[in-house]
Design a protein around this motif. Structure first.
Motif, PDB file in Angstrom:
ATOM      1  N   GLU A 110      13.028 -87.297  -6.463  1.00  0.00           N
ATOM      2  CA  GLU A 110      11.587 -87.472  -6.534  1.00  0.00           C
ATOM      3  C   GLU A 110      10.931 -86.996  -7.823  1.00  0.00           C
ATOM      4  N   ASP A 111      11.628 -86.260  -8.667  1.00  0.00           N
ATOM      5  CA  ASP A 111      10.978 -85.619  -9.811  1.00  0.00           C
ATOM      6  C   ASP A 111      10.247 -86.589 -10.724  1.00  0.00           C
ATOM      7  N   ASN A 112      10.901 -87.691 -11.087  1.00  0.00           N
ATOM      8  CA  ASN A 112      10.265 -88.603 -12.043  1.00  0.00           C
ATOM      9  C   ASN A 112       9.033 -89.280 -11.461  1.00  0.00           C
ATOM     10  N   ALA A 113       9.059 -89.574 -10.164  1.00  0.00           N
ATOM     11  CA  ALA A 113       7.884 -90.171  -9.530  1.00  0.00           C
ATOM     12  C   ALA A 113       6.731 -89.173  -9.504  1.00  0.00           C
ATOM     13  N   THR A 114       7.038 -87.926  -9.172  1.00  0.00           N
ATOM     14  CA  THR A 114       6.005 -86.886  -9.155  1.00  0.00           C
ATOM     15  C   THR A 114       5.411 -86.686 -10.541  1.00  0.00           C
ATOM     16  N   LEU A 115       6.281 -86.624 -11.544  1.00  0.00           N
ATOM     17  CA  LEU A 115       5.816 -86.403 -12.914  1.00  0.00           C
ATOM     18  C   LEU A 115       5.009 -87.596 -13.426  1.00  0.00           C
ATOM     19  N   GLU A 116       5.369 -88.808 -13.023  1.00  0.00           N
ATOM     20  CA  GLU A 116       4.598 -89.982 -13.439  1.00  0.00           C
ATOM     21  C   GLU A 116       3.188 -89.928 -12.859  1.00  0.00           C
ATOM     22  N   ALA A 117       3.078 -89.519 -11.601  1.00  0.00           N
ATOM     23  CA  ALA A 117       1.753 -89.408 -10.990  1.00  0.00           C
ATOM     24  C   ALA A 117       0.910 -88.354 -11.698  1.00  0.00           C
ATOM     25  N   LEU A 118       1.531 -87.221 -12.013  1.00  0.00           N
ATOM     26  CA  LEU A 118       0.807 -86.151 -12.701  1.00  0.00           C
ATOM     27  C   LEU A 118       0.433 -86.565 -14.119  1.00  0.00           C
ATOM     28  N   LEU A 119       1.312 -87.325 -14.769  1.00  0.00           N
ATOM     29  CA  LEU A 119       1.021 -87.780 -16.131  1.00  0.00           C
ATOM     30  C   LEU A 119      -0.150 -88.757 -16.145  1.00  0.00           C
ATOM     31  N   ARG A 120      -0.186 -89.664 -15.169  1.00  0.00           N
ATOM     32  CA  ARG A 120      -1.299 -90.614 -15.109  1.00  0.00           C
ATOM     33  C   ARG A 120      -2.625 -89.882 -14.895  1.00  0.00           C
ATOM     34  N   ALA A 121      -2.571 -88.843 -14.068  1.00  0.00           N
ATOM     35  CA  ALA A 121      -3.786 -88.044 -13.869  1.00  0.00           C
ATOM     36  C   ALA A 121      -4.166 -87.306 -15.148  1.00  0.00           C
ATOM     37  N   ALA A 122      -3.149 -86.794 -15.870  1.00  0.00           N
ATOM     38  CA  ALA A 122      -3.419 -86.078 -17.120  1.00  0.00           C
ATOM     39  C   ALA A 122      -4.026 -87.003 -18.174  1.00  0.00           C
ATOM     40  N   ALA A 123      -3.660 -88.267 -18.146  1.00  0.00           N
ATOM     41  CA  ALA A 123      -4.210 -89.232 -19.108  1.00  0.00           C
ATOM     42  C   ALA A 123      -5.715 -89.394 -18.936  1.00  0.00           C
ATOM     43  N   TYR A 124      -6.225 -89.053 -17.738  1.00  0.00           N
ATOM     44  CA  TYR A 124      -7.658 -89.121 -17.466  1.00  0.00           C
ATOM     45  C   TYR A 124      -8.269 -87.725 -17.337  1.00  0.00           C
ATOM     46  N   ASN A 125      -7.538 -86.737 -17.895  1.00  0.00           N
ATOM     47  CA  ASN A 125      -8.011 -85.347 -17.910  1.00  0.00           C
ATOM     48  C   ASN A 125      -8.246 -84.773 -16.508  1.00  0.00           C
ATOM     49  N   LEU A 126      -7.456 -85.227 -15.543  1.00  0.00           N
ATOM     50  CA  LEU A 126      -7.564 -84.720 -14.186  1.00  0.00           C
ATOM     51  C   LEU A 126      -6.524 -83.642 -13.894  1.00  0.00           C
ATOM     52  N   THR A 127      -5.472 -83.608 -14.683  1.00  0.00           N
ATOM     53  CA  THR A 127      -4.456 -82.557 -14.584  1.00  0.00           C
ATOM     54  C   THR A 127      -4.067 -82.121 -15.986  1.00  0.00           C
ATOM     55  N   ASP A 128      -3.414 -80.976 -16.077  1.00  0.00           N
ATOM     56  CA  ASP A 128      -2.919 -80.460 -17.348  1.00  0.00           C
ATOM     57  C   ASP A 128      -1.399 -80.502 -17.297  1.00  0.00           C
ATOM     58  N   PHE A 129      -0.813 -81.474 -18.004  1.00  0.00           N
ATOM     59  CA  PHE A 129       0.642 -81.666 -17.960  1.00  0.00           C
ATOM     60  C   PHE A 129       1.386 -80.463 -18.515  1.00  0.00           C
ATOM     61  N   GLY A 130       0.722 -79.684 -19.362  1.00  0.00           N
ATOM     62  CA  GLY A 130       1.346 -78.506 -19.947  1.00  0.00           C
ATOM     63  C   GLY A 130       1.512 -77.355 -18.981  1.00  0.00           C
ATOM     64  N   ARG A 131       0.943 -77.477 -17.770  1.00  0.00           N
ATOM     65  CA  ARG A 131       1.036 -76.407 -16.777  1.00  0.00           C
ATOM     66  C   ARG A 131       2.105 -76.680 -15.709  1.00  0.00           C
ATOM     67  N   ILE A 132       2.870 -77.723 -15.891  1.00  0.00           N
ATOM     68  CA  ILE A 132       3.855 -78.103 -14.871  1.00  0.00           C
ATOM     69  C   ILE A 132       5.126 -77.271 -14.983  1.00  0.00           C
ATOM     70  N   ILE A 133       5.548 -76.723 -13.860  1.00  0.00           N
ATOM     71  CA  ILE A 133       6.843 -76.059 -13.740  1.00  0.00           C
ATOM     72  C   ILE A 133       7.625 -76.789 -12.661  1.00  0.00           C
ATOM     73  N   VAL A 134       8.842 -77.177 -12.945  1.00  0.00           N
ATOM     74  CA  VAL A 134       9.700 -77.818 -11.951  1.00  0.00           C
ATOM     75  C   VAL A 134      10.794 -76.839 -11.554  1.00  0.00           C
ATOM     76  N   MET A 135      10.830 -76.486 -10.290  1.00  0.00           N
ATOM     77  CA  MET A 135      11.876 -75.610  -9.766  1.00  0.00           C
ATOM     78  C   MET A 135      12.712 -76.390  -8.761  1.00  0.00           C
ATOM     79  N   ARG A 136      14.000 -76.364  -8.936  1.00  0.00           N
ATOM     80  CA  ARG A 136      14.914 -77.010  -7.993  1.00  0.00           C
ATOM     81  C   ARG A 136      15.924 -75.983  -7.517  1.00  0.00           C
ATOM     82  N   THR A 137      16.475 -76.223  -6.346  1.00  0.00           N
ATOM     83  CA  THR A 137      17.520 -75.360  -5.824  1.00  0.00           C
ATOM     84  C   THR A 137      18.732 -76.226  -5.502  1.00  0.00           C
ATOM     85  N   ALA A 138      19.892 -75.854  -5.980  1.00  0.00           N
ATOM     86  CA  ALA A 138      21.107 -76.651  -5.786  1.00  0.00           C
ATOM     87  C   ALA A 138      21.821 -76.217  -4.508  1.00  0.00           C
TER      88      ALA A 138
END
Length: 255
Positions: free
Chosen positions: A125-153
């Protein structure tokens, strides 16, 4: 594209071919923009530092299973107990498993990132989540620089030497699922606590990124250090190896 592996030419290493291309090793000729994302490495390093203060969970079953990987030099890291690492993540809609497919997507990761990406965990799911956040950032609705991705193996994407791929995926208890669920909480709490304690001096205004952040198109500005170049300045990137400084995420800098 995908061909059945039983029908591929002798010079193909896999049945997977990048979109618009004619061989598995050719860079994608048709790009959607969701192929590669890079997040804020300075923020990631702070998160990793917080997470590494956690005492992580393990199980006797997981310890016994991962010991099978210690005999192969390429898999030695897989035999080590739970730890926090900086990581490239490969995202796929298909839950792939086995040595051949895993090696295929290792090569895909390297190809899409101009030779610098090396995944150590997989996701759906990571790329889909990041694409949604990026589209929001393009309209100044989110700050892409504040994203942290944590995964557990929780399991291995390929079998240990001598084991069948089906056995690894379908029939054995690798013992990692429950410890993995515990560990994302144990490490995640430390990250949250670190941000809260350092909110005013560090995180309130945001952590400045020292690397490129965004997608393969350069949608948020700047020039991607991977892919064919920014859509805004038509400054293509030469495909080939480069320094791994400021690594990305096909990834999303994971833990």
């Amino acid at each position: 594209y995908e061909f059945d592996a039983r029908e591929i030419p002798a010079n193909f290493t896999t049945g997977y071919v990048p979109l618009g291309s004619t061989s598995p090793t050719q860079y994608p000729q048709s790009i959607y923009g969701t192929e590669v994302f890079e997040v804020n490495d300075a923020l990631r390093q702070l998160a990793i530092g917080f997470a590494r203060t956690a005492t992580l969970n393990d199980s006797s079953t997981a310890m016994a299973y991962r010991a099978n990987y210690a005999s192969a030099a390429a898999y030695t890291a897989g035999s080590v107990g739970p730890t926090v690492v900086a990581c490239d993540v490969a995202t796929s809609d298909v839950y792939f498993s086995g040595t051949l497919l895993s090696e295929t997507f290792e090569n895909t990761t390297a190809l899409f990132t101009n030779g610098t990406g090396l995944y150590c965990t997989t996701a759906q799911e990571d790329n889909a989540t990041l694409e949604a956040l990026l589209r929001a950032a393009a309209y100044n609705l989110t700050d892409f620089g504040r994203i942290i991705v944590m995964r557990t193996a929780s399991d291995f994407d390929r079998p240990f030497p001598g084991q069948a791929a089906t056995e690894n995926l379908l029939y054995v208890d690798q013992g990692g699922f429950e410890p993995a669920l515990n560990n994302i909480y144990l490490a995640g709490v430390k990250v949250v606590e670190g941000i809260l304690h350092g909110w005013e001096p560090t995180f309130f205004r945001g952590v400045n990124a020292t690397n490129y952040i965004g997608d393969i198109f350069g949608t948020l500005g700047g020039t991607p250090d991977f892919g064919p170049g920014s859509v805004f300045n038509n400054n293509p990137v030469t495909i080939g190896r480069r320094s791994a400084k400021g690594r990305r995420s096909l990834r999303a800098g994971g833990i």
